[in-house]
Design a protein around this motif. Structure first.
Motif, short mmCIF file in Angstrom:
data_model
loop_
_atom_site.label_atom_id
_atom_site.label_comp_id
_atom_site.label_asym_id
_atom_site.label_seq_id
_atom_site.Cartn_x
_atom_site.Cartn_y
_atom_site.Cartn_z
N THR A 206 0.81 -1.23 0.00
CA THR A 206 0.00 0.00 0.00
C THR A 206 0.84 1.27 0.00
OG1 THR A 206 -0.22 -0.16 2.42
CG2 THR A 206 -2.00 -1.11 1.09
N SER A 207 2.17 1.13 -0.09
CA SER A 207 3.03 2.33 -0.14
C SER A 207 3.02 2.97 -1.53
CB SER A 207 4.46 1.97 0.26
OG SER A 207 5.08 1.16 -0.73
N GLY A 208 2.46 2.28 -2.52
CA GLY A 208 2.45 2.81 -3.89
C GLY A 208 1.29 2.27 -4.69
N GLU A 209 1.46 2.26 -6.01
CA GLU A 209 0.40 1.79 -6.89
C GLU A 209 0.22 0.28 -6.79
OE1 GLU A 209 1.66 2.89 -10.78
OE2 GLU A 209 1.38 5.04 -10.46
N GLN A 210 -0.97 -0.19 -7.18
CA GLN A 210 -1.23 -1.62 -7.29
C GLN A 210 -1.88 -1.89 -8.64
OE1 GLN A 210 -3.00 -3.41 -3.61
NE2 GLN A 210 -2.84 -1.34 -2.81
N LEU B 58 5.45 0.99 -8.19
CA LEU B 58 4.98 -0.27 -7.62
C LEU B 58 5.87 -0.62 -6.44
CD1 LEU B 58 2.76 -2.38 -8.66
CD2 LEU B 58 4.72 -3.78 -9.30
N VAL B 59 5.29 -0.68 -5.27
CA VAL B 59 5.99 -1.00 -4.02
C VAL B 59 7.25 -0.14 -3.83
CG1 VAL B 59 6.58 -2.93 -2.51
CG2 VAL B 59 5.28 -3.38 -4.55
N PRO B 60 7.12 1.18 -3.79
CA PRO B 60 8.30 2.02 -3.60
C PRO B 60 9.00 1.80 -2.26
CG PRO B 60 6.29 3.31 -3.40
CD PRO B 60 5.88 1.97 -3.92
N ALA B 61 8.24 1.41 -1.22
CA ALA B 61 8.85 1.17 0.08
C ALA B 61 9.85 0.02 0.01
CB ALA B 61 7.78 0.87 1.13
N ASP B 62 9.52 -1.01 -0.77
CA ASP B 62 10.43 -2.15 -0.89
C ASP B 62 11.71 -1.76 -1.61
OD1 ASP B 62 11.12 -5.06 -0.80
OD2 ASP B 62 11.04 -4.79 -2.96
N LYS B 63 11.57 -0.98 -2.70
CA LYS B 63 12.77 -0.55 -3.44
C LYS B 63 13.71 0.20 -2.52
CE LYS B 63 10.62 -0.08 -8.04
NZ LYS B 63 9.22 -0.36 -7.73
N LYS B 64 13.15 1.09 -1.74
CA LYS B 64 13.96 1.94 -0.85
C LYS B 64 14.56 1.11 0.29
CE LYS B 64 13.66 6.55 1.23
NZ LYS B 64 12.76 7.65 1.62
N LEU B 65 13.74 0.25 0.87
CA LEU B 65 14.21 -0.54 2.01
C LEU B 65 15.23 -1.58 1.58
CD1 LEU B 65 13.80 -0.91 5.06
CD2 LEU B 65 12.05 -2.62 4.55
N TYR B 66 15.03 -2.20 0.41
CA TYR B 66 15.98 -3.22 -0.04
C TYR B 66 17.35 -2.60 -0.30
CZ TYR B 66 18.13 -7.24 -2.10
OH TYR B 66 18.98 -8.29 -2.31
N ALA B 67 17.37 -1.43 -0.92
CA ALA B 67 18.65 -0.75 -1.19
C ALA B 67 19.39 -0.48 0.12
CB ALA B 67 18.41 0.55 -1.95
N LYS C 189 4.74 -9.36 -5.64
CA LYS C 189 3.78 -10.29 -6.25
C LYS C 189 2.34 -9.84 -6.01
CE LYS C 189 6.29 -11.75 -8.30
NZ LYS C 189 6.39 -12.03 -9.74
N LEU C 190 2.05 -9.42 -4.78
CA LEU C 190 0.68 -9.01 -4.45
C LEU C 190 0.30 -7.71 -5.16
CD1 LEU C 190 0.88 -9.87 -0.66
CD2 LEU C 190 -0.58 -11.01 -2.32
N ALA C 191 1.25 -6.78 -5.23
CA ALA C 191 0.96 -5.51 -5.90
C ALA C 191 0.78 -5.69 -7.40
CB ALA C 191 2.09 -4.51 -5.63
N SER C 192 1.33 -6.77 -7.95
CA SER C 192 1.22 -7.04 -9.39
C SER C 192 -0.14 -7.59 -9.78
CB SER C 192 2.32 -8.01 -9.83
OG SER C 192 3.60 -7.43 -9.66
N GLY C 193 -0.96 -7.99 -8.79
CA GLY C 193 -2.36 -8.27 -9.06
C GLY C 193 -2.75 -9.69 -9.38
N ALA C 194 -1.84 -10.66 -9.32
CA ALA C 194 -2.19 -12.05 -9.67
C ALA C 194 -3.13 -12.64 -8.62
CB ALA C 194 -0.93 -12.89 -9.79
N ASP C 195 -3.96 -13.59 -9.07
CA ASP C 195 -4.87 -14.29 -8.16
C ASP C 195 -4.20 -15.51 -7.53
OD1 ASP C 195 -7.14 -12.63 -8.94
OD2 ASP C 195 -7.14 -13.75 -10.81
N ALA C 196 -3.36 -16.19 -8.30
CA ALA C 196 -2.67 -17.39 -7.82
C ALA C 196 -1.17 -17.21 -7.99
CB ALA C 196 -3.14 -18.62 -8.60
N ILE C 197 -0.42 -17.45 -6.93
CA ILE C 197 1.03 -17.22 -6.93
C ILE C 197 1.75 -18.50 -6.53
CG2 ILE C 197 2.90 -15.88 -5.89
CD1 ILE C 197 0.71 -13.75 -5.19
N LEU C 198 2.67 -18.93 -7.39
CA LEU C 198 3.50 -20.09 -7.10
C LEU C 198 4.93 -19.63 -6.91
CD1 LEU C 198 3.91 -23.16 -6.85
CD2 LEU C 198 4.16 -23.25 -9.33
N LEU C 199 5.53 -20.03 -5.80
CA LEU C 199 6.89 -19.61 -5.45
C LEU C 199 7.84 -20.78 -5.68
CD1 LEU C 199 5.52 -18.05 -2.24
CD2 LEU C 199 6.56 -16.69 -4.07
N ASP C 200 8.82 -20.57 -6.53
CA ASP C 200 9.85 -21.58 -6.81
C ASP C 200 11.06 -21.22 -5.95
OD1 ASP C 200 11.65 -23.39 -7.82
OD2 ASP C 200 11.71 -22.56 -9.84
#
Length: 446
Positions: free
Chosen positions: A64-68, A157-166, A188-199
């Motif tokens: 929720t820190s940016g666009e979805q 999209l998720v600007p908080a993550d970009k800033k925090l990861y750096a 993944k959640l901000a990108s809007g998919a209904d089903a998410i598979l993590l490899d």
């Protein structure tokens, strides 16, 4: 509430409320909280951890820190896959058109690579004229028209993550399960998919070196997705040796095309059976999650059918052309993709059996040639890389080609030495370890 108090509370090992986490993350994203306080908070989380509720709240705050992305205009269950990264992991280039051929809409936001080789966008950009920067409207329209689009993330999209990861990257706080899980899942959640598979990759050439570490990360990410209303599942897959035989951007595209074309050779070497197997396993689970089949086994039959029939390859060509690329790459990758100046074999010096193949060293050799980045601003050379000819378990005779170096103007000699050092060849009746590709799975009910 003060940032100081939130930092102190976590420093003392107490659980933060959703409101406290949201206030801190949004404040940092907006510039109201300085880097030094965010660094202190990150270290407190690294040392004290977070519970399931905190980790979900952190993810939601970053989302929720940016666009979805709103994908509701696209019919059907939108599916997405995320890999935690490895060497020769070309699954997205095969999986996306395969899922599209199975009538599953694929609206995938991808990134660029930092490390051994480029990311999905770098690989796609090795196809002449391929465009990976789409507006939101173009992105959604393309999925509606042909069932597939792969593009870069929007800037907000998720600007908080970009800033925090750096910040985490330079403060020794990257290796934290709650921070890793929330970083991955927020995108993944901000990108809007209904089903998410993590490899979730496990092994020497992966971020998670042991199955135990990988299980913790997988469980954390599945818990987040489930708590925030998405169908989420994780698959643990082996990354001791490279997954594909090609390691390098254009080389990986060529191997992906050969896999989609049901070929055993991609013009410069053998196609990896392991790459095909993992991709089919991912496709089957996503199809099952999306309701296309009543079981993973039934979904596997559908996936194999769409691959062997050539429908997935046809969808790949349609996707490339829709994004401005040269669709002839689907028939003649060797002619269309960029080529390196030099192609040099690395030969075996003794007979025996390959008992180990260090994927991390192979990745380092590819990066040395220019296939990867050490900094975000670095350019990648799309033509260079390493192609594996012999894998674990293969018998070797003196002079056999273990691998080939594809190079331009840098790193040839050192890369060859690295590739040779990646191989362990045991003489005589050596016991070759059996490496299962699928190490486990995590579902929400677990």
């Amino acid at each position: 509430m003060r940032a100081y108090d939130i930092i102190a509370k976590k420093r003392d090992g107490q659980a933060l409320t959703g409101e406290e986490i949201r206030a801190f993350i949004h404040g940092y994203a907006q510039g109201d909280i300085p880097d030094y306080q965010a660094a202190a908070w990150s270290m407190a989380v690294y040392l004290k951890g977070m519970n399931v509720q905190e980790t979900a709240a952190l993810t939601e705050a970053m989302v929720t820190s940016g666009e979805q992305m709103d994908l509701s205009a696209i019919d059907g269950v939108k599916v997405d896959k995320h890999s935690t990264g490895g060497v020769g992991d070309t699954t997205t280039l095969i999986l996306a058109p395969l899922l599209s051929a199975m009538a599953l809409p694929v609206a995938k936001m991808s990134g660029r690579g930092l490390g051994h080789t480029g990311g999905t966008l770098d690989k796609l950009e090795s196809i002449p004229a391929m465009k990976v920067g789409l507006s939101t409207d173009e992105f959604i329209d393309q999925v509606q028209r042909i069932g597939i689009a792969v593009a870069g993330q929007t800037a907000n999209l998720v600007p908080a993550d970009k800033k925090l990861y750096a910040l985490r990257d330079v403060t020794a706080t990257v290796e934290s399960i709650p921070l890793i899980a929330s970083s991955v899942m927020s995108k993944k959640l901000a990108s809007g998919a209904d089903a998410i598979l993590l490899d979730v990759k496990v092994g020497r050439a992966a971020f998670m070196k042991t199955k135990e570490e990988a299980l913790k990360l997988a469980q954390a990410m599945v818990d987040i997705g489930s708590r925030l209303g998405r169908r989420t599942m994780a698959l643990l897959t082996s990354m001791e040796q490279p997954l594909g035989n090609a390691v390098g951007n254009a080389l990986e595209v060529a191997e992906a095309v050969a896999t989609l074309a049901n070929q055993s050779d991609c013009g410069f070497g053998p196609v990896s059976a392991e790459l095909k197997k993992v991709t089919l396993e991912l496709a089957a689970r996503l199809a099952w999650m999306a309701g296309k089949a009543s079981s993973v086994e039934e979904a596997m039959v559908l996936a194999e059918e769409k691959l062997s029939s050539g429908e997935a390859l046809a969808r790949f060509r349609l996707f490339v052309e829709a994004q401005g690329g040269d669709g002839r790459v689907a028939e003649n990758p060797e002619e269309i993709l960029p080529r390196s100046t030099y192609r040099e074999p690395v030969r075996a010096e003794k007979a025996g059996v390959v008992t180990s193949l260090d994927g991390l060293i192979i990745g380092q050799a590819a990066a040395l040639l220019g296939a990867g980045r050490s900094k975000k601003e670095d350019a990648v050379d799309p033509a260079v890389g390493v192609v594996i000819h012999k894998r674990i378990g293969d018998p070797i005779e003196p002079g056999d080609v273990l691998a080939e170096i594809f190079a331009n103007d840098r790193g040839r000699d050192e890369a060859k030495q690295l590739v040779r050092s990646a191989y362990t060849i045991s003489v005589g009746s050596a016991q070759v370890p059996i490496l299962p590709l699928i190490l486990g799975e995590v579902r929400p009910e677990q």
